[in-house]
Enzyme design. Sequence first.
Site: not given
Ligand SMILES: *Cc1c(COP(=O)(O)O)cnc(C)c1O
Length: 394
Positions: A129, A248, A214
Amino acid sequence: MTWQERYGAGLMNTYGTPPLLLTRGKGAHVWDVDGKEYVDLLAGIAVNSLGHAHPAVVAAVTEQVSTLGHVSNLFASEPPIALAHRLLGLLGAEGRVFFSNSGTEANEAAFKLTRRTGRTHVVATEEAFHGRTMGALALTANAAYRTPFEPLPGHVTWVPFGDAEALAAAVTDETAAVVVEPLQGEAGVNQPDKDYLARVREITTRHGALMWLDEIQTGVGRTGTWFAHQNPALVDGVVVPDVITLAKGLGGGVPIGATIALGAAATLLEPGNHGTTFGGNPMATAAALAVLDTIESEGLLDHVTEIGALLVEGLTADARVTETRGAGLLLGLDLAAGIDAKLVVSAAMAAGWLINSPRPHRIRLAPPLVLTRQDAEAFVAAWPAILDSAGAAS
Ligand SMILES: *Cc1c(COP(=O)(O)O)cnc(C)c1O
């Protein structure tokens, strides 16, 4: 009208109607509109790293917004400069940072940066994701999220997460970047073997491709180290990526994203290549500095490791948890066959605990890093009865 009716009539139906209307929080505790108290073991999806209303975040935001809240990128201010250097210091590497307002934006900047290599092919992982904007979405594996919005930026290949052989077969001299999460949080905390990231580094280096981690969910102390790729419980040896994306937990609830590029990757984005009006504004970056200071001054990295171990040991004492994944305070719990994780989430909520189920048989815990030992022990004590009320035979 009930709040549910007002919610449905006023807000786009992207999430369905949530089960609770929350009105306040303190530490790891929140209260709903009826005054019922819950222990928040999700922290706004790994966002409220210091819990709710932490005095350090309140003070930093209050002071900054009452002094200089926003200036745009036409002018500099001190907090983003300090935060950039602070993050690079935690990585122990030379580099540059681009600030934005969310995870998906941090990934958009990274995605654009990869295009400046002159290559377009990106390899991502199944079940990954990376966010919901068109660029980040193009890298997200879930076809149900993607297909309604095609055409998206192309030239993306997905390989099974944790499979270094499949990655080696997919990466070529035309590949711009490999993007991977140290733990796949949204997929329910999928965990690869401890040599995986070193293999990713090896393969990307061999082909001159960027290694993009990420760490939007896993970074900023979540697993018990500043970044998950530095966590010896998850990763063998020292792995130095080219690009790291954060969001986050970084702002402790204040929206912020960061794209960190190390070494030669740091200068790929040039004047005019990218921008944002709000990104890295003094208020959001002051909040992030307060989060980092507090993690350090309150010794939260060790605390996270300790409380995470307590949760794993306590919760797996019930044989209905068959496996745990993750580290520190990002945990996925596999439930025995036949147990519906959604029912467990509802039973937990009725008993005053907020948790979630990213998959049908898996529970995710991502509590505030400040979760107390007392709250963690109370959850462990409550757990068997939660499973019982979810109808899980023991
Ligand atoms: C939550 C998340 C995103 C997206 O972040 P948003 O602030 O919701 O746009 C991208 N990568 C990872 C691994 C995430 O957990």
